[in-house]
Write an enzyme that holds these catalytic residues in place. Structure first.
Site, mmCIF file in Angstrom:
data_model
loop_
_atom_site.group_PDB
_atom_site.id
_atom_site.type_symbol
_atom_site.label_atom_id
_atom_site.label_comp_id
_atom_site.label_asym_id
_atom_site.label_seq_id
_atom_site.Cartn_x
_atom_site.Cartn_y
_atom_site.Cartn_z
ATOM 1 N N ASP A 67 -8.176 -3.588 -3.556
ATOM 2 C CA ASP A 67 -8.892 -2.908 -5.155
ATOM 3 C C ASP A 67 -8.937 -0.734 -4.269
ATOM 4 O O ASP A 67 -9.374 -1.190 -2.373
ATOM 5 C CB ASP A 67 -10.567 -3.244 -5.159
ATOM 6 C CG ASP A 67 -11.019 -1.597 -6.019
ATOM 7 O OD1 ASP A 67 -10.863 -2.576 -7.538
ATOM 8 O OD2 ASP A 67 -11.796 -1.499 -6.258
ATOM 9 N N GLU A 122 -3.642 -2.452 -4.122
ATOM 10 C CA GLU A 122 -3.403 -2.052 -5.694
ATOM 11 C C GLU A 122 -3.884 0.086 -5.964
ATOM 12 O O GLU A 122 -4.584 -0.117 -4.240
ATOM 13 C CB GLU A 122 -5.345 -1.593 -6.604
ATOM 14 C CG GLU A 122 -4.959 -0.749 -7.774
ATOM 15 C CD GLU A 122 -6.629 -1.338 -7.919
ATOM 16 O OE1 GLU A 122 -6.397 -0.547 -9.991
ATOM 17 O OE2 GLU A 122 -7.823 -0.491 -7.483
#
Length: 759
Positions: free
Chosen positions: A394, A430
């Site tokens: 993330d 990401e």
């Protein structure tokens, strides 16, 4: 040995071998039972040995437990042992006198798996210089492997006085032990049997992004006591569904121990997605099916073993960019109280404040080798001990910030690249964060794949019907060589997605022009405003048959284009049968029917599911759809007829002028199947030659002339998204040079018949 143990409440100090064992009040004892049935209480852990500084955390070696915790600036640390999860204070405090390389440690030969514990850390309370030590606050071990008791929000878990005029500069002396999380010592023993990682090649991978509870909570065939849990995902109905769908990997939304934000709980909501991590070694305990604290670890392993047996890999969505402690106004639960200045990136201008690249209040200090070690130890633990197959990071750009700027050559990447374990698993970034220069799509180094946000955006624009996007759409379909080839990466570096957990589902993408997040109780201010969506003529549900038909066709076209693109497709759980969140594009706080998949499917949803299953099956069958390398020529030009040819609607090859036409919304492509690739053993991989036709316009059908490679070519239609159901084998065969009526907002896939001369 100068090792000290204090019994909470009576102030007795014991030195190893100096005093006899104290009496035990049996009324205060709650047995902690391991799988082997061995019971132990905190008050019976009398012997204290120096122990070792490695490994960090609480480690059971078969004879006792070694405790080790890093705290560079601490002046004193106490290990606190608890008798039960309902205890409001510890029964024993053990002062850790041994300190090696800034790690405090002790060994308890009488401790067993199941022992509950936490820490109290002493040092300066000096927020202006980055220090927030407060021994009144019980702290969770950063290396805790199991969470026996979660956080119970109370003002006492804050290091400062809530409501004080000085805010976080004040000092709160209330004891937080009754409310703080408790860790449990674990026994790593588990019967893995012949468990083997599927090791599906990345270019052949189909990822299914899902939530453990969201997939299983409402599934009628999963036993009720297993729903919403790791064991629910390990159950036969869940695994059979995934196998029938055809996915090769599940990407689980965060399963590390995380917190529900206090302000959400006060509104009757929760942090459903789990991007609020506090424990990077412990599986989220609310996803276990039973009451025993240790079962979360055992059940997680069982889930992985079951998925592996079905040929399905497990990828974890991990959140190392920030922790659940938030900004300087957040609680003191673990890292902040252990050593705030060591664990967090603090502002160079004012060390009272954390630097924040995630929008969540703080950022881990990866410039500190010990913090970097924690992340690497966590990753290796989940691979070696929990057998997972990869990670999706993330806001990964935040991990690459050496100083203020994103550095793809940072220490984080260097360590992973040379690590013999982590370099061999699937690594997905990401590739952005919220800091300056954080958007780094295409800039991550080799070994890494990336969520391709540019693929998502252009695919949405194209199928929305916006003109001027066919050139970039073609490039994205071919694996985005402009983003990845320059660094030596291949098409599998591109994780292609059109929808994900964050944003609209595919059904909502074609049903809403605007977000509808009122259920989040933030006056619809949260969530993205620009969704590149179109409601097809009505906002939300409608009875208009033409609008319904257009929406269904668009959904099929969107999913079909995803599954025929070069790279790695990622399918959002529920999109395969048209799950809706009723226009909510930020369901992070909705642990309810809005997010959970509804398995009571109507006829239209059942047809869509069958369609997606067929599309995934075709992807697995046709090597040309999942090539290991890029097409030789530029994706848009396609001059090398041996690999790819882009087509006008008259069947001729696309020209430069055609590519630059702003209003163009229709094109075709031939993917030549002969000698499409070479496998790892040097063998030539051949497959069918495919023809794909795209029409994103909303007008009348377009007569598309089917191309001819050689005289006598015939094309077999595999599916047309204008139809509700895929074709049966050989259902429709067309001659080259025939005109095919390509419907609006549709995609048609053809295969060159082996018997035709061009094959």
């Amino acid at each position: 040995m100068d090792l000290e143990m204090t019994h909470a409440g009576n102030g007795e100090n014991l030195r190893d071998g100096a005093l006899s064992s104290p009496s035990i009040d049996d009324s205060r004892v709650m047995d902690l039972t391991t799988r082997s049935g061995v019971a132990k209480t905190a008050q019976r852990c009398h012997r204290i040995w120096p122990g070792k500084p490695y490994p960090l955390g609480a480690t059971w070696d078969g004879k006792g437990v070694n405790f080790a915790i890093y705290a560079e600036h601490a002046e004193k640390i106490e290990l606190c042992l608890f008798d039960s999860v309902t205890a409001t204070t510890e029964s024993v405090r053990i002062s850790l006198k041994e300190r090696t390389h800034q790690v405090w440690h002790a060994y308890l030969p009488d401790a067993l798996p199941g022992q509950l514990y936490g820490y109290r850390v002493y040092g300066p309370y000096d927020p202006l210089n980055g220090h927030r030590f407060n021994p009144n606050k019980l702290l969770l071990d950063p290396y805790a492997k199991a969470i026996a008791r979660g956080l119970n929000w109370d003002d006492a878990v804050f290091g400062y006085k809530i409501g004080d005029d000085k805010q976080d500069l004040s000092f709160d002396d209330r004891d937080s032990a009754a409310f703080a999380p408790l860790a449990a010592v674990t026994d790593p023993a588990f019967t893995w049997g012949d468990d083997r990682r599927p090791n599906t090649p990345l270019h052949k991978t189909v990822i299914y992004e899902m939530h453990v509870r969201g997939l299983t909570q409402l599934h009628p065939q999963i036993p009720e006591e297993l729903r919403g849990s790791y064991m629910g995902l390990a159950s036969e109905p869940a695994i059979k569904y995934l196998q029938d769908l055809g996915v090769t990997a599940v990407e689980l939304l965060p399963v590390h121990y995380s917190l529900d934000d206090r302000h959400l709980l006060e509104k009757g909501l929760s942090n459903y997605w789990g991007y609020n991590t506090l424990g990077y070694f412990a599986p989220e305990p609310t996803y276990k099916s039973n009451l025993n604290a240790l079962d979360a670890v055992q059940e997680f392993k069982t889930m992985v073993r079951s998925l592996h047996a079905a040929g399905i890999e497990v990828i974890l969505d991990v959140v190392y960019n920030h922790t659940a402690e938030g900004s300087q106004l957040g609680p003191t639960l673990s890292f902040r109280g252990i050593d705030n200045a060591a664990y967090y990136r603090l502002s160079p201008q004012d060390q009272r404040y954390c630097m924040d690249f995630s929008g969540c209040g703080n950022s881990f200090n990866l410039r500190n080798p010990r913090v970097l070690q924690l992340i690497m130890d966590s990753l290796r633990y989940w691979v070696t001990e929990m057998h997972v197959d990869g990670f999706r990071f993330d806001l990964a750009s935040a991990l690459a910030r050496e100083l203020m700027h994103v550095d793809k050559l940072g220490a984080f990447f260097d360590i992973i690249h040379q690590d013999p374990i982590l370099s061999q698993v699937k690594l997905i970034a990401e590739p952005w964060d919220l800091g300056e220069g954080g958007y780094q799509v295409g800039n991550f180094p080799v070994l890494w794949s990336e969520w391709n946000g540019k693929y998502r955006d252009v695919a949405r624009h194209f199928w929305k019907g916006d003109g001027g996007f066919i050139a970039e759409f073609a490039t994205r379909l071919c694996g985005s060589s402009d983003l990845y080839e320059w660094s030596g990466r291949r098409p599998a570096a591109s994780i292609n997605f059109i929808t994900a957990h964050d944003g609209f589902t595919v059904r909502d993408l074609v049903s809403y022009d605007h977000k509808h997040n009122e259920a989040n109780q933030d006056h619809n201010h949260d969530g993205a405003d620009d969704n590149v969506s179109w409601n097809c003529g009505a906002e939300g549900p409608t009875d208009d048959p033409e609008i319904i038909a257009m929406r269904e066709r668009k959904i099929r076209s969107i999913l079909a284009s995803l599954l025929i693109s070069q790279g790695v497709p990622m399918l959002l759980a529920g999109d395969e049968f048209g799950h809706t969140q009723h226009g909510n594009n930020n369901t992070y706080c909705q642990d309810n029917e809005l997010s959970w998949l509804n398995w009571e499917q109507n006829e239209s949803q059942q047809k869509l599911l069958k369609f997606v299953q067929r599309m995934i099956q075709i992807r697995h069958q046709e090597p040309v759809l999942c090539r290991r390398r890029f097409f030789y020529d530029e994706a848009m030009k396609g001059a090398d007829a041996d690999e790819i040819i882009w087509l006008n609607i008259d069947g001729s090859e696309m020209t430069d002028e055609a590519w630059s036409t702003d209003h163009a919304k229709c094109l075709g492509v031939i993917l030549v199947g002969d000698s499409v690739d070479i496998d790892s053993h040097g063998e030539v991989i051949s497959g069918s030659t495919l023809l794909i036709l795209f029409n994103a316009d909303h007008g009348d059908p377009i007569p598309f002339t089917l191309p001819s490679l050689q005289n006598g070519d015939q094309w077999e239609r595999l599916y047309d998204t204008a139809e509700e159901e895929p074709d049966e084998e050989g259902w429709l065969v067309l001659e080259a040079d025939e005109q095919y009526p390509l419907q609006s907002a549709s995609l048609a896939l053809f295969r060159l018949l082996p018997g035709s001369e061009g094959g």
